[in-house]
Write a protein that holds these residues in place. Sequence first.
Motif, PDB file in Angstrom:
ATOM      1  N   VAL A 280       0.837  -1.195   0.000  1.00 58.06           N
ATOM      2  CA  VAL A 280       0.000   0.000   0.000  1.00 58.06           C
ATOM      3  C   VAL A 280       0.876   1.250   0.000  1.00 58.06           C
ATOM      4  O   VAL A 280       1.826   1.357   0.774  1.00 58.06           O
ATOM      5  CB  VAL A 280      -0.944  -0.002   1.219  1.00 58.06           C
ATOM      6  CG1 VAL A 280      -1.668   1.330   1.341  1.00 58.06           C
ATOM      7  CG2 VAL A 280      -1.945  -1.143   1.092  1.00 58.06           C
ATOM      8  N   SER A 281       0.547   2.197  -0.843  1.00 52.84           N
ATOM      9  CA  SER A 281       1.319   3.428  -0.972  1.00 52.84           C
ATOM     10  C   SER A 281       1.115   4.338   0.232  1.00 52.84           C
ATOM     11  O   SER A 281      -0.014   4.555   0.687  1.00 52.84           O
ATOM     12  CB  SER A 281       0.896   4.175  -2.241  1.00 52.84           C
ATOM     13  OG  SER A 281       1.492   5.455  -2.299  1.00 52.84           O
ATOM     14  N   SER A 282       2.230   4.880   0.742  1.00 47.47           N
ATOM     15  CA  SER A 282       2.131   5.911   1.775  1.00 47.47           C
ATOM     16  C   SER A 282       1.829   7.264   1.155  1.00 47.47           C
ATOM     17  O   SER A 282       1.301   8.160   1.826  1.00 47.47           O
ATOM     18  CB  SER A 282       3.440   5.991   2.567  1.00 47.47           C
ATOM     19  OG  SER A 282       4.509   6.469   1.739  1.00 47.47           O
ATOM     20  N   ASP A 283       2.167   7.427  -0.111  1.00 43.64           N
ATOM     21  CA  ASP A 283       2.060   8.731  -0.759  1.00 43.64           C
ATOM     22  C   ASP A 283       0.642   9.039  -1.225  1.00 43.64           C
ATOM     23  O   ASP A 283       0.171  10.166  -1.112  1.00 43.64           O
ATOM     24  CB  ASP A 283       3.024   8.796  -1.946  1.00 43.64           C
ATOM     25  CG  ASP A 283       2.999  10.140  -2.636  1.00 43.64           C
ATOM     26  OD1 ASP A 283       3.086  11.162  -1.935  1.00 43.64           O
ATOM     27  OD2 ASP A 283       2.891  10.171  -3.880  1.00 43.64           O
ATOM     28  N   LYS A 284      -0.042   8.040  -1.724  1.00 47.62           N
ATOM     29  CA  LYS A 284      -1.372   8.273  -2.283  1.00 47.62           C
ATOM     30  C   LYS A 284      -2.432   8.270  -1.176  1.00 47.62           C
ATOM     31  O   LYS A 284      -2.335   7.532  -0.208  1.00 47.62           O
ATOM     32  CB  LYS A 284      -1.683   7.221  -3.342  1.00 47.62           C
ATOM     33  CG  LYS A 284      -0.726   7.305  -4.534  1.00 47.62           C
ATOM     34  CD  LYS A 284      -1.032   6.254  -5.570  1.00 47.62           C
ATOM     35  CE  LYS A 284      -0.070   6.364  -6.743  1.00 47.62           C
ATOM     36  NZ  LYS A 284      -0.313   5.340  -7.787  1.00 47.62           N
ATOM     37  N   ALA A 285      -3.436   9.109  -1.352  1.00 48.86           N
ATOM     38  CA  ALA A 285      -4.454   9.301  -0.318  1.00 48.86           C
ATOM     39  C   ALA A 285      -5.257   8.020  -0.083  1.00 48.86           C
ATOM     40  O   ALA A 285      -5.482   7.229  -1.009  1.00 48.86           O
ATOM     41  CB  ALA A 285      -5.395  10.436  -0.729  1.00 48.86           C
ATOM     42  N   GLN A 286      -5.683   7.833   1.168  1.00 50.58           N
ATOM     43  CA  GLN A 286      -6.592   6.751   1.526  1.00 50.58           C
ATOM     44  C   GLN A 286      -7.994   7.344   1.679  1.00 50.58           C
ATOM     45  O   GLN A 286      -8.195   8.324   2.391  1.00 50.58           O
ATOM     46  CB  GLN A 286      -6.152   6.078   2.824  1.00 50.58           C
ATOM     47  CG  GLN A 286      -4.792   5.415   2.731  1.00 50.58           C
ATOM     48  CD  GLN A 286      -4.388   4.680   4.005  1.00 50.58           C
ATOM     49  OE1 GLN A 286      -5.205   4.451   4.895  1.00 50.58           O
ATOM     50  NE2 GLN A 286      -3.117   4.296   4.081  1.00 50.58           N
ATOM     51  N   ARG A 287      -8.944   6.726   0.992  1.00 50.17           N
ATOM     52  CA  ARG A 287     -10.323   7.231   0.994  1.00 50.17           C
ATOM     53  C   ARG A 287     -11.192   6.335   1.872  1.00 50.17           C
ATOM     54  O   ARG A 287     -11.069   5.110   1.848  1.00 50.17           O
ATOM     55  CB  ARG A 287     -10.854   7.255  -0.449  1.00 50.17           C
ATOM     56  CG  ARG A 287     -12.264   7.784  -0.609  1.00 50.17           C
ATOM     57  CD  ARG A 287     -12.535   8.113  -2.078  1.00 50.17           C
ATOM     58  NE  ARG A 287     -12.308   6.968  -2.935  1.00 50.17           N
ATOM     59  CZ  ARG A 287     -13.246   6.108  -3.329  1.00 50.17           C
ATOM     60  NH1 ARG A 287     -14.499   6.253  -2.900  1.00 50.17           N
ATOM     61  NH2 ARG A 287     -12.946   5.107  -4.138  1.00 50.17           N
ATOM     62  N   MET A 299      -7.407   2.104  -0.840  1.00 45.25           N
ATOM     63  CA  MET A 299      -5.982   2.432  -0.841  1.00 45.25           C
ATOM     64  C   MET A 299      -5.365   2.013  -2.169  1.00 45.25           C
ATOM     65  O   MET A 299      -5.881   1.120  -2.849  1.00 45.25           O
ATOM     66  CB  MET A 299      -5.284   1.726   0.328  1.00 45.25           C
ATOM     67  CG  MET A 299      -5.972   1.955   1.666  1.00 45.25           C
ATOM     68  SD  MET A 299      -5.282   0.985   3.030  1.00 45.25           S
ATOM     69  CE  MET A 299      -5.682  -0.693   2.521  1.00 45.25           C
ATOM     70  N   GLN A 300      -4.235   2.633  -2.509  1.00 46.82           N
ATOM     71  CA  GLN A 300      -3.602   2.386  -3.799  1.00 46.82           C
ATOM     72  C   GLN A 300      -2.299   1.604  -3.625  1.00 46.82           C
ATOM     73  O   GLN A 300      -1.614   1.699  -2.606  1.00 46.82           O
ATOM     74  CB  GLN A 300      -3.313   3.706  -4.512  1.00 46.82           C
ATOM     75  CG  GLN A 300      -4.556   4.552  -4.743  1.00 46.82           C
ATOM     76  CD  GLN A 300      -5.617   3.825  -5.552  1.00 46.82           C
ATOM     77  OE1 GLN A 300      -5.310   3.214  -6.588  1.00 46.82           O
ATOM     78  NE2 GLN A 300      -6.863   3.891  -5.103  1.00 46.82           N
ATOM     79  N   GLN A 301      -1.969   0.859  -4.671  1.00 44.54           N
ATOM     80  CA  GLN A 301      -0.719   0.105  -4.712  1.00 44.54           C
ATOM     81  C   GLN A 301       0.488   1.044  -4.663  1.00 44.54           C
ATOM     82  O   GLN A 301       0.471   2.129  -5.261  1.00 44.54           O
ATOM     83  CB  GLN A 301      -0.675  -0.728  -5.996  1.00 44.54           C
ATOM     84  CG  GLN A 301       0.611  -1.483  -6.250  1.00 44.54           C
ATOM     85  CD  GLN A 301       0.709  -2.731  -5.397  1.00 44.54           C
ATOM     86  OE1 GLN A 301      -0.305  -3.325  -5.065  1.00 44.54           O
ATOM     87  NE2 GLN A 301       1.919  -3.124  -5.041  1.00 44.54           N
ATOM     88  N   GLU A 302       1.530   0.656  -3.951  1.00 42.29           N
ATOM     89  CA  GLU A 302       2.783   1.413  -3.974  1.00 42.29           C
ATOM     90  C   GLU A 302       3.314   1.460  -5.404  1.00 42.29           C
ATOM     91  O   GLU A 302       3.457   0.428  -6.063  1.00 42.29           O
ATOM     92  CB  GLU A 302       3.809   0.764  -3.051  1.00 42.29           C
ATOM     93  CG  GLU A 302       5.203   1.333  -3.153  1.00 42.29           C
ATOM     94  CD  GLU A 302       5.256   2.828  -2.880  1.00 42.29           C
ATOM     95  OE1 GLU A 302       5.789   3.543  -3.741  1.00 42.29           O
ATOM     96  OE2 GLU A 302       4.751   3.257  -1.829  1.00 42.29           O
ATOM     97  N   GLU A 303       3.609   2.664  -5.872  1.00 46.88           N
ATOM     98  CA  GLU A 303       3.995   2.842  -7.273  1.00 46.88           C
ATOM     99  C   GLU A 303       5.420   2.384  -7.541  1.00 46.88           C
ATOM    100  O   GLU A 303       5.716   1.806  -8.583  1.00 46.88           O
ATOM    101  CB  GLU A 303       3.842   4.313  -7.661  1.00 46.88           C
ATOM    102  CG  GLU A 303       4.137   4.603  -9.122  1.00 46.88           C
ATOM    103  CD  GLU A 303       3.929   6.062  -9.466  1.00 46.88           C
ATOM    104  OE1 GLU A 303       4.030   6.402 -10.660  1.00 46.88           O
ATOM    105  OE2 GLU A 303       3.662   6.869  -8.546  1.00 46.88           O
ATOM    106  N   HIS A 304       6.332   2.661  -6.612  1.00 43.33           N
ATOM    107  CA  HIS A 304       7.742   2.361  -6.810  1.00 43.33           C
ATOM    108  C   HIS A 304       8.106   1.108  -6.012  1.00 43.33           C
ATOM    109  O   HIS A 304       7.943   1.064  -4.808  1.00 43.33           O
ATOM    110  CB  HIS A 304       8.619   3.523  -6.366  1.00 43.33           C
ATOM    111  CG  HIS A 304       8.268   4.817  -7.058  1.00 43.33           C
ATOM    112  ND1 HIS A 304       8.579   5.060  -8.380  1.00 43.33           N
ATOM    113  CD2 HIS A 304       7.627   5.922  -6.610  1.00 43.33           C
ATOM    114  CE1 HIS A 304       8.142   6.263  -8.712  1.00 43.33           C
ATOM    115  NE2 HIS A 304       7.574   6.809  -7.663  1.00 43.33           N
TER     116      HIS A 304
END
Length: 339
Positions: A280-287, A299-304
Amino acid sequence: MRSTSPQPFPAGRGIEGEGEDVRFPLRPLLPLPPHLITHNGHVMTTSNLTSHRNRGRRVFRGPSPLSCLLLLLTLTLGQISGMTEEPVAPIEVKLVSTQTGFEAGKKFTIGIHQKMKRGFHTYWKNPGTLGMPLQMDWKLPSGFKAGPIQWPAPIVTKMSVYNVWGFEDEALLLVDIQAPKNLKPGHAVRVEGVAIWMCCGDQCYPGRKELALQIPVVKNAQPVPHWKTLSNKTRQQQPAQSERWNISCTRKDEEYRLKIASTVAPIPGDVRFFGYDRQVSSDKAQRTIPGEKAITLVMQQEEHTGEKKDSLTGILVAKGEWEEGRPVLAVDVPVVESR
């Protein structure tokens, strides 16, 4: 003794908060691999992250940009000699005693205290998109054994344009040390180790310090009043296991949905998930999607350098309580692929 941390910096000496801290600018120290170079041959640093990201260019084709750079920096500093040393201003790291002494055969809790200046932060056990958590390589007398670090609950903080998971102001990390049964009151025990960390603000300051504390052996150990409040806070923030909550997770493409439900307890407010791995990405917002006696975190997948696993592990942090006096709930659930 098995080393649990790299030795990236020239050795410092000191006890109880004294020692050598070395400041290095965030710049490459050795030739970088191709995936750490931008399209025009420049290295990505905190000063140019914003401009590149805002232009929408994917300049890194490999792992997370700054995490790779910070890791390279950490692993190669020990090979660099003749650099100018400056005292690190933004952070103080020291060992503190949360009890008045060791008792024979019992556990003693020692604290690793981080005090940061305003505008600076350190990192949680999983820093998220980029960063480096504190690591400790203990050097203990025979018969003593250190347990894992007990981390306070993290917050979302900023590293340049990225949201990361860490701590601001101060953090007290706790470690239980098991004492042998043959200790005799009236003696003293020297506890020491090497700590490495990364403290970031307008630029990053990697640090390494030898820490030590002389602790007496006593018959009846008592809490140290000065550290009682902060150590109790860290203990209360250890993840609670609870059967009151039904937690499930689904994944579709790059999106995770974590559902938290209960028929016997109200849902606390401001719930956020912090993962133990890089799913889970720390950077992208959690809704948050509210439901009947339930909420769902989107939540969104970690991009990097993101991972995809069959289970999701981490913690749920809330302003309210999951259990009495416990604002942190443990998460360990299978991930079900959704179509």
